[in-house]
Scaffold this motif. Structure first.
Motif: not given
Length: 201
Positions: A17-39
């Motif tokens: 989708l061409g999203l950065s981790q930060d953008e995914l965090a913003t779109t999903s309303q999750l913490n950036l660290r959460t997205v990083q830990r999941v990935e």
């Protein structure tokens, strides 16, 4: 921690989708660290986290989970093939699949159904093979008085031929069933191990 199939799928969809981790965090309303830990496979998304990530990636939670489960058909195939350990020693046909089943229990779709069917069949088969050995040894040691027509082939009487043939037939049936069901698992079809005593339900 080892990256999981689910974490790889989330990362793959994000990149597509061409999203950065930060953008995914913003779109999903999750913490950036959460997205990083999941990935990174450090945590497995569940409940609300899984739902938020799914919405942000334009898929359903089931789509993510189903994708992961399909990738594990290989493990189910391997689980079936592990029962071939009985060729080395009958009890290994139970021990090896049991160890693999316990390792992944509740983590892979259909593993409970497949594992229990394999174990029920292998336990039943072991009982039958040991019974045939006991009868064979008993007939040799105690010379059971069984009235069987005197037919011989290659120096063996009919009783000896039966006693030799039964274990060979049982080994052949077990091998064929394992190979057939390994193929069925690979294709995503439910395994069929019959006849078997339902020790595990």
């Amino acid at each position: 921690m080892k990256e999981t199939d689910l974490s790889k799928r989330i990362k793959e969809l994000r990149v597509r989708l061409g999203l950065s981790q930060d953008e995914l965090a913003t779109t999903s309303q999750l913490n950036l660290r959460t997205v990083q830990r999941v990935e990174n496979g450090e945590t497995e998304p569940r409940g609300d986290t899984l739902k938020r990530l799914s919405n942000a990636l334009n898929v359903t939670p089931n789509d993510l989970i189903e994708w992961t489960e399909q990738e594990d058909r290989g493990f189910l195939t391997f689980l079936n093939l592990s029962a071939l350990a009985f060729l080395a020693f009958p009890l290994l046909g139970i021990i090896v699949p049991l160890a693999l089943y316990m390792l992944k229990k509740d983590k892979i779709k259909n593993i409970d159904y497949t594992g229990k069917r394999i174990l029920n069949f292998q336990i039943s088969w072991c009982l039958l093979i040991f019974l045939s050995y006991i009868l064979f040894i008993g007939s040799v040691i105690f010379h059971f008085n069984i009235h069987i027509p005197q037919v011989s082939f290659a120096g063996f009487g009919l009783l000896e031929l039966i006693m030799i043939s039964v274990p060979l037939i049982l080994y052949l049936i077990n091998t064929l069933l394992v190979l057939i069901n390994a193929f069925r698992s690979y294709k995503g079809i439910q395994v069929v191990y019959k006849p078997a005593i339902p020790f595990l339900r």
